[in-house]
Design an enzyme around this catalytic site. Structure first.
Site, short mmCIF file in Angstrom:
data_model
loop_
_atom_site.label_atom_id
_atom_site.label_comp_id
_atom_site.label_asym_id
_atom_site.label_seq_id
_atom_site.Cartn_x
_atom_site.Cartn_y
_atom_site.Cartn_z
N GLU A 1 -2.35 7.49 -4.90
CA GLU A 1 -2.74 6.87 -6.18
C GLU A 1 -4.23 7.02 -6.50
O GLU A 1 -4.63 6.96 -7.66
CB GLU A 1 -2.37 5.39 -6.20
CG GLU A 1 -3.18 4.54 -5.23
CD GLU A 1 -2.77 3.05 -5.27
OE1 GLU A 1 -1.59 2.75 -5.09
OE2 GLU A 1 -3.67 2.22 -5.48
N ARG B 1 0.86 -1.18 0.00
CA ARG B 1 0.00 0.00 0.00
C ARG B 1 0.90 1.24 0.00
O ARG B 1 1.90 1.29 0.73
CB ARG B 1 -0.92 0.03 1.23
CG ARG B 1 -2.12 -0.90 1.16
CD ARG B 1 -3.12 -0.51 0.07
NE ARG B 1 -4.24 -1.41 -0.04
CZ ARG B 1 -4.30 -2.48 -0.84
NH1 ARG B 1 -3.27 -2.78 -1.61
NH2 ARG B 1 -5.38 -3.23 -0.88
N ASP C 1 4.51 -0.53 -6.91
CA ASP C 1 3.26 -0.87 -7.59
C ASP C 1 2.11 -0.08 -6.97
O ASP C 1 0.98 -0.16 -7.43
CB ASP C 1 2.98 -2.38 -7.46
CG ASP C 1 1.75 -2.80 -8.27
OD1 ASP C 1 1.71 -2.44 -9.47
OD2 ASP C 1 0.85 -3.46 -7.72
N HIS D 1 -0.53 -0.32 -9.69
CA HIS D 1 -1.31 -1.26 -8.87
C HIS D 1 -1.81 -2.45 -9.70
O HIS D 1 -3.00 -2.75 -9.73
CB HIS D 1 -2.49 -0.53 -8.20
CG HIS D 1 -2.88 -1.13 -6.88
ND1 HIS D 1 -3.15 -0.40 -5.76
CD2 HIS D 1 -3.04 -2.43 -6.51
CE1 HIS D 1 -3.47 -1.20 -4.76
NE2 HIS D 1 -3.40 -2.46 -5.20
P1 NAI Z 1 -1.52 -11.17 5.13
O1 NAI Z 1 -2.58 -10.67 6.05
O2 NAI Z 1 -1.49 -12.61 4.77
O3 NAI Z 1 -0.07 -10.77 5.70
C1 NAI Z 1 0.23 -9.55 6.25
C2 NAI Z 1 1.32 -9.78 7.27
O4 NAI Z 1 1.77 -8.50 7.73
C3 NAI Z 1 0.84 -10.56 8.50
O5 NAI Z 1 1.69 -11.67 8.73
C4 NAI Z 1 0.94 -9.54 9.63
O6 NAI Z 1 1.28 -10.13 10.88
C5 NAI Z 1 2.05 -8.65 9.11
N1 NAI Z 1 2.14 -7.34 9.77
C6 NAI Z 1 1.15 -6.63 10.34
N2 NAI Z 1 1.67 -5.51 10.88
C7 NAI Z 1 3.00 -5.54 10.63
C8 NAI Z 1 4.07 -4.67 10.95
N3 NAI Z 1 3.88 -3.54 11.62
N4 NAI Z 1 5.31 -5.01 10.54
C9 NAI Z 1 5.53 -6.17 9.86
N5 NAI Z 1 4.55 -7.02 9.53
C10 NAI Z 1 3.30 -6.70 9.92
O7 NAI Z 1 -1.65 -10.26 3.81
P2 NAI Z 1 -1.13 -10.59 2.35
O8 NAI Z 1 -2.19 -11.29 1.59
O9 NAI Z 1 0.23 -11.17 2.41
O10 NAI Z 1 -1.05 -9.12 1.74
C11 NAI Z 1 -0.07 -8.18 2.17
C12 NAI Z 1 -0.46 -6.83 1.62
O11 NAI Z 1 -0.33 -6.82 0.19
C13 NAI Z 1 -1.95 -6.47 1.85
O12 NAI Z 1 -2.12 -5.86 3.08
C14 NAI Z 1 -2.27 -5.54 0.72
O13 NAI Z 1 -2.14 -4.21 1.19
C15 NAI Z 1 -1.19 -5.83 -0.33
N6 NAI Z 1 -1.74 -6.29 -1.59
C16 NAI Z 1 -1.39 -5.64 -2.74
C17 NAI Z 1 -1.86 -6.06 -3.97
C18 NAI Z 1 -1.47 -5.39 -5.25
O14 NAI Z 1 -2.09 -5.64 -6.30
N7 NAI Z 1 -0.44 -4.54 -5.27
C19 NAI Z 1 -2.79 -7.19 -4.06
C20 NAI Z 1 -3.05 -7.85 -2.80
C21 NAI Z 1 -2.55 -7.39 -1.61
#
Ligand code: NAI
Length: 335
Positions: free
Chosen positions: A267, A238, A262, A299
């Protein structure tokens, strides 16, 4: 059962394509809107049973209050992130929010690596040169990823896939996450460390964590200063995780060696649209685009056939299950 009327916002051609094919006309009536859902546009949801939104629709309290007044009880996010929803307001108004928590972590992780590799090996510059019949290699020197240290901040679904890909390149991989996955880390040779140690030891830092009040501008002047001189930063999570002004300063001073994005802080209203005939009003984005060592995509990390198929399936299943009084397939987002 009568068909479900779904007001669809920020629709793109691929949404019409995937949702149009999957939504059996007897089950769903889709009203596509190319504009975003905001408090100003919400009246267009009149008559809908549910709204289907994406990352830049703005579901603040005002918008949700108006949705509730229209009788809409379900917001289906066709994405994973939900930072654009006022969850407390939704809970008060008894509006259910569902999202698609995992459609293809591979899509995003592979795009992360694609961006890094393109930037590091100057593929974007080489492509343009060769088209101009400029076959010079000057300025195209990259580095081997093999043997480098990659820091993964956030070892959730996407971060773990990215970490494993980097291990495949022969990288040393460091991880930081408040909820470490110790068994997985041991199995894949990944070392958890503090965020400070990760920043100071990594040649590449890649962000895979959600945007929350705590993680807003996680990468700022102070944390970027901890990074190794010449390190690369990759953000496919994000935009607001990163202070763009601090990144610009670190690029100007040469402290950051490269930045692949990305996502971008501001954005909303820019990405996903064709602005090629207009004057870009965002000076920070314009500045970022001038650096030869910055690569930006708008994105698109999620944009694979597999991810779109899964997003469509889970979203429509969830809406049907909600209508039928069952728990949605997609994860409920709670305040
Ligand atoms: P997820 O929920 O599986 O993993 C997120 C991880 O971040 C969790 O393990 C959590 O404990 C950790 N986390 C939370 N606060 C933290 C901190 N302060 N420091 C370090 N780690 C922390 O989510 P997933 O599916 O892996 O997605 C990650 C991010 O990717 C999403 O939040 C979303 O914003 C982004 N995303 C971007 C996309 C794109 O098209 N560019 C598409 C899908 C997701």
């Amino acid at each position: 059962m009568p068909p479900i009327t779904l007001a669809f916002y920020d629709t793109k051609p691929y949404d019409r394509d995937y949702f149009g094919r999957a939504a059996n006309g007897a089950d769903f009536i889709l009203h596509h809107h190319e504009f975003r859902l905001t408090a100003e546009t919400v009246s267009t949801a009149q008559g809908a049973d549910a709204v289907c939104v994406f990352v830049n629709d703005r579901l603040d309290r005002d918008c949700l209050t108006k949705l509730a007044a229209l009788g809409v009880r379900l917001v289906a996010l066709r994405c994973a992130g939900f930072n654009n929803v006022d969850r407390a307001a939704a809970a008060e108004l008894r509006i259910t929010i569902v999202r698609v928590p995992a459609y293809s972590p591979h899509a995003v992780a592979e795009h992360t690596v694609a961006l890094l590799m393109a930037l590091n090996r100057k593929i974007h510059r080489a492509y343009n040169r060769v088209r101009e019949q400029n076959f010079s290699l000057s300025g195209l020197v990259g580095f081997d990823l093999h043997g480098k240290t990659v820091g993964i901040i956030g070892t959730g679904k996407i971060g773990r896939v990215a970490a494993q890909i980097f291990r495949g390149f022969g990288c040393r991989v460091l991880g930081y996450d408040p909820h470490p996955m110790d068994e997985w880390a041991a199995e894949h040779g990944i070392t958890y460390t503090s965020v400070e140690a990760l920043l100071s030891e990594s040649d590449v830092v890649s962000l895979h964590l959600p945007l929350t009040a705590e993680t807003h501008h996680l990468l700022n002047v102070a944390s970027i200063a901890l990074m190794k001189p010449g390190a690369y930063l990759v953000n496919t999570s994000r935009g607001k995780l990163v202070d763009s002004a601090a990144v610009i300063d670190a690029l100007k001073s040469g402290h950051l060696g490269g930045v692949a994005l990305d996502v971008y802080e501001e954005e909303e209203g820019i990405f996903f649209e064709d602005h090629s005939g207009t004057v870009l009003q965002d000076d920070e984005l314009a500045r970022l685009m001038t650096f030869p060592n910055v690569l930006i995509t708008a994105h698109q990390a999620f944009l694979t056939h597999e991810a779109l198929s899964e997003i469509t399936r889970v979203t429509l299943d969830s809406i049907t299950r909600f209508r039928d009084g069952h728990e949605p397939v997609a994860e409920r987002v709670v305040a």
